[in-house]
Design an enzyme around this catalytic site. Structure first.
Site, PDB file in Angstrom:
ATOM      1  N   GLU A 141      33.104  12.889 110.240  1.00 44.67           N
ATOM      2  CA  GLU A 141      32.065  13.572 109.450  1.00 44.67           C
ATOM      3  C   GLU A 141      30.651  13.480 110.037  1.00 44.67           C
ATOM      4  O   GLU A 141      29.691  13.218 109.319  1.00 44.67           O
ATOM      5  CB  GLU A 141      32.088  13.039 108.002  1.00 44.67           C
ATOM      6  CG  GLU A 141      33.442  13.265 107.346  1.00 44.67           C
ATOM      7  CD  GLU A 141      33.554  12.678 105.942  1.00 44.67           C
ATOM      8  OE1 GLU A 141      32.557  12.241 105.366  1.00 44.67           O
ATOM      9  OE2 GLU A 141      34.686  12.674 105.415  1.00 44.67           O
TER      10      GLU A 141
ATOM     11  N   ASN B 120      37.144  14.007 113.312  1.00 48.55           N
ATOM     12  CA  ASN B 120      37.671  14.391 111.995  1.00 48.55           C
ATOM     13  C   ASN B 120      36.535  14.832 111.070  1.00 48.55           C
ATOM     14  O   ASN B 120      35.490  14.180 111.018  1.00 48.55           O
ATOM     15  CB  ASN B 120      38.373  13.161 111.393  1.00 48.55           C
ATOM     16  CG  ASN B 120      39.155  13.449 110.135  1.00 48.55           C
ATOM     17  OD1 ASN B 120      39.971  14.357 110.098  1.00 48.55           O
ATOM     18  ND2 ASN B 120      38.918  12.662 109.090  1.00 48.55           N
TER      19      ASN B 120
ATOM     20  N   HIS C 224      40.399  19.243 102.232  1.00 51.04           N
ATOM     21  CA  HIS C 224      40.264  18.994 100.790  1.00 51.04           C
ATOM     22  C   HIS C 224      39.968  20.354 100.156  1.00 51.04           C
ATOM     23  O   HIS C 224      38.849  20.863 100.257  1.00 51.04           O
ATOM     24  CB  HIS C 224      39.132  17.998 100.516  1.00 51.04           C
ATOM     25  CG  HIS C 224      39.381  16.644 101.084  1.00 51.04           C
ATOM     26  ND1 HIS C 224      40.403  15.830 100.632  1.00 51.04           N
ATOM     27  CD2 HIS C 224      38.768  15.940 102.075  1.00 51.04           C
ATOM     28  CE1 HIS C 224      40.401  14.692 101.313  1.00 51.04           C
ATOM     29  NE2 HIS C 224      39.418  14.743 102.196  1.00 51.04           N
TER      30      HIS C 224
ATOM     31  N   GLU D 281      43.729  15.055 105.728  1.00 47.56           N
ATOM     32  CA  GLU D 281      43.475  14.490 104.386  1.00 47.56           C
ATOM     33  C   GLU D 281      43.796  15.520 103.310  1.00 47.56           C
ATOM     34  O   GLU D 281      43.080  15.645 102.308  1.00 47.56           O
ATOM     35  CB  GLU D 281      41.996  14.048 104.264  1.00 47.56           C
ATOM     36  CG  GLU D 281      41.574  13.045 105.322  1.00 47.56           C
ATOM     37  CD  GLU D 281      40.138  12.548 105.162  1.00 47.56           C
ATOM     38  OE1 GLU D 281      39.543  12.761 104.091  1.00 47.56           O
ATOM     39  OE2 GLU D 281      39.635  11.935 106.112  1.00 47.56           O
TER      40      GLU D 281
ATOM     41  N   ASP E  15      44.592  17.667 100.309  1.00 48.12           N
ATOM     42  CA  ASP E  15      44.829  17.669  98.867  1.00 48.12           C
ATOM     43  C   ASP E  15      44.292  18.987  98.329  1.00 48.12           C
ATOM     44  O   ASP E  15      43.340  19.539  98.884  1.00 48.12           O
ATOM     45  CB  ASP E  15      44.262  16.435  98.131  1.00 48.12           C
ATOM     46  CG  ASP E  15      42.813  16.117  98.436  1.00 48.12           C
ATOM     47  OD1 ASP E  15      42.063  17.004  98.894  1.00 48.12           O
ATOM     48  OD2 ASP E  15      42.406  14.966  98.189  1.00 48.12           O
TER      49      ASP E  15
HETATM   50  O1  G3I Z   1      37.325  -2.165  96.747  1.00 49.62           O
HETATM   51  C1  G3I Z   1      36.186  -2.022  95.908  1.00 49.62           C
HETATM   52  C2  G3I Z   1      36.268  -2.914  94.722  1.00 49.62           C
HETATM   53  O2  G3I Z   1      36.228  -4.248  95.170  1.00 49.62           O
HETATM   54  C3  G3I Z   1      35.098  -2.623  93.799  1.00 49.62           C
HETATM   55  O3  G3I Z   1      35.187  -3.402  92.654  1.00 49.62           O
HETATM   56  C4  G3I Z   1      35.092  -1.152  93.417  1.00 49.62           C
HETATM   57  C5  G3I Z   1      33.893  -0.802  92.538  1.00 49.62           C
HETATM   58  O4  G3I Z   1      33.385   0.481  92.847  1.00 49.62           O
HETATM   59  O5  G3I Z   1      35.014  -0.386  94.579  1.00 49.62           O
HETATM   60  C6  G3I Z   1      36.104  -0.580  95.457  1.00 49.62           C
HETATM   61  O6  G3I Z   1      35.898   0.197  96.589  1.00 49.62           O
HETATM   62  C7  G3I Z   1      36.136   1.571  96.443  1.00 49.62           C
HETATM   63  C8  G3I Z   1      37.116   1.976  97.508  1.00 49.62           C
HETATM   64  O7  G3I Z   1      37.296   3.388  97.485  1.00 49.62           O
HETATM   65  C9  G3I Z   1      38.474   1.323  97.335  1.00 49.62           C
HETATM   66  O8  G3I Z   1      39.057   1.747  96.134  1.00 49.62           O
HETATM   67  C10 G3I Z   1      34.828   2.312  96.613  1.00 49.62           C
HETATM   68  O9  G3I Z   1      33.960   2.031  95.546  1.00 49.62           O
HETATM   69  C11 G3I Z   1      35.076   3.786  96.702  1.00 49.62           C
HETATM   70  O10 G3I Z   1      33.861   4.422  97.050  1.00 49.62           O
HETATM   71  C12 G3I Z   1      36.098   4.070  97.763  1.00 49.62           C
HETATM   72  O11 G3I Z   1      36.335   5.470  97.789  1.00 49.62           O
HETATM   73  C13 G3I Z   1      36.948   5.948  98.968  1.00 49.62           C
HETATM   74  C14 G3I Z   1      36.002   6.924  99.645  1.00 49.62           C
HETATM   75  O12 G3I Z   1      36.659   7.470 100.778  1.00 49.62           O
HETATM   76  C15 G3I Z   1      34.721   6.263 100.079  1.00 49.62           C
HETATM   77  O13 G3I Z   1      33.850   7.173 100.640  1.00 49.62           O
HETATM   78  C16 G3I Z   1      38.233   6.652  98.572  1.00 49.62           C
HETATM   79  O14 G3I Z   1      39.164   5.674  98.086  1.00 49.62           O
HETATM   80  C17 G3I Z   1      38.832   7.360  99.781  1.00 49.62           C
HETATM   81  O15 G3I Z   1      39.891   8.188  99.357  1.00 49.62           O
HETATM   82  C18 G3I Z   1      37.777   8.240 100.414  1.00 49.62           C
HETATM   83  O16 G3I Z   1      38.341   8.844 101.551  1.00 49.62           O
HETATM   84  C19 G3I Z   1      37.488   9.738 102.258  1.00 49.62           C
HETATM   85  C20 G3I Z   1      37.858   9.635 103.715  1.00 49.62           C
HETATM   86  O17 G3I Z   1      37.777   8.287 104.150  1.00 49.62           O
HETATM   87  C21 G3I Z   1      36.988  10.538 104.586  1.00 49.62           C
HETATM   88  N1  G3I Z   1      37.013  11.894 104.099  1.00 49.62           N
HETATM   89  C22 G3I Z   1      36.715  12.079 102.678  1.00 49.62           C
HETATM   90  C23 G3I Z   1      37.630  11.202 101.824  1.00 49.62           C
HETATM   91  C24 G3I Z   1      37.355  11.425 100.353  1.00 49.62           C
HETATM   92  O18 G3I Z   1      36.077  10.997  99.996  1.00 49.62           O
END
Ligand code: G3I
Length: 300
Positions: free
Chosen positions: A127, A169, A205, A232, A234
């Site tokens: 990105e 990517n 997406h 990715e 969906d």
């Molecule tokens: O693990 C912590 C946890 O300890 C904490 O209590 C909680 C509170 O917010 O957060 C948890 O972390 C989260 C993490 O996912 C694991 O679940 C983050 O807040 C959350 O922001 C994070 O989101 C991920 C996101 O990327 C971050 O930008 C999504 O799961 C994941 O699907 C998403 O994936 C991205 C790709 O990497 C790149 N392309 C876009 C895609 C969708 O956004």
């Protein structure tokens, strides 16, 4: 064939999913994972904040759980992602300039070296282009270290793991538009100057539709001599099943489209809360979108 992975394999392709290490104890989840998919991507566990929470201290516990599960079950692993402006550890967020550049390159070298030989394809950079309609680079602390940060990352990754396919990517690059053309021009430039790049990932997406020039866009990149991967996938919206079918057919129609990854297994696993964009419902049942994807893989 009767599963996504086996059907894709009949075309010499993989069908993968994003996986969360914290779900590997969920029997329903793991049952679907092992039955249907032959590639995995760590949804969060290989990102910079996860693998280098303090500078120079690398932690691979959760990423290793995913890699070990994949290898024990005959699945390939896509590495995601070595450098991204988001999900950086706090220490890196407070750095800039040459200190950030060398920390970033050290991160690439260390993580790619640790996993050398075990990663099919790495999202080396994620990105890095803007949504500004001009095909510009995204402004970020990494970009401000110099426009050559992306090629420096690819060179470091190649040196660390010569066997991995090195990918760029991004999202909103699914059709032919200013952003995808900016990336296209970068690939042309990298190829001309011998910067190592092997593949471009299209996150895909989507909601309700896919650009009419999706296949043509994949093909124009493939024609540059790189693989293309749908990384990715969906799809939200009422038209979901038909769009899954269209996306799968597009990949099969492009010889260098080597595989498809969906961004999670069940709707309840998705980052798109409430949008139900995946192939299995919250109980793990196959949705019409699953059937459409499978039939497309089987030429139906
Ligand atoms: O693990 C912590 C946890 O300890 C904490 O209590 C909680 C509170 O917010 O957060 C948890 O972390 C989260 C993490 O996912 C694991 O679940 C983050 O807040 C959350 O922001 C994070 O989101 C991920 C996101 O990327 C971050 O930008 C999504 O799961 C994941 O699907 C998403 O994936 C991205 C790709 O990497 C790149 N392309 C876009 C895609 C969708 O956004």
């Amino acid at each position: 064939a009767s599963t996504l992975g086996a059907s894709a394999a009949e075309h010499g392709r993989y069908f993968g999913t994003a996986v969360g290490a914290n779900k590997l104890g969920d029997g329903t989840y793991v049952g679907i994972l092992n039955r249907e998919f032959n590639s995995v991507t760590a949804e969060n566990e290989m990102k910079w904040d996860a693998t280098e929470p303090s500078q120079g201290r690398f932690t691979y516990t959760n990423a290793d759980r995913i890699v070990n599960h994949a290898r024990a079950n005959g699945m390939n692993v896509r590495g995601h992602t070595l450098l991204w402006h988001s999900q950086q550890p706090g220490w890196a967020q407070s750095m800039s300039g040459s200190a950030l550049r060398s920390a970033a390159m050290n991160h690439v070298t260390q993580v790619a070296s640790y996993y050398r030989g075990r990663i099919h394809s790495w999202d080396v950079v994620n990105e890095a282009f803007a949504d500004d309609g001009r095909g510009s680079r995204r402004d970020s602390s990494l970009q401000r270290t110099g426009n050559d940060w992306i090629e420096a990352a690819f060179r470091a990754a190649r040196a660390a793991d010569p066997g991995a396919r090195l990918c760029y990517n991004d999202y909103n690059t699914d059709g032919i538009n200013a952003k995808s053309t900016g990336i296209y021009n970068m690939v042309v430039d990298f190829k001309a100057r011998g910067v190592p790049i092997d593949c471009v990932g299209f996150q895909s997406h989507l909601t309700n539709s896919v650009p009419g020039d999706y296949q043509a866009n994949l093909q124009r990149f493939a024609s540059l001599g790189v693989d293309v991967q749908i990384t990715e996938l969906d799809i939200a919206g009422a038209n979901q099943a038909a769009v899954y079918s269209t996306v799968v057919r597009a990949c099969l129609a492009v010889a260098r489209c080597t595989g498809i990854t969906v961004w999670g297994i069940r709707d309840t696993d998705s980052w798109r809360t409430g949008q139900n964009p995946l192939l299995f419902d919250g109980n793990g049942n196959k949705k019409p979108a699953y059937t459409a994807a499978l039939e497309a893989l089987n030429g139906g």
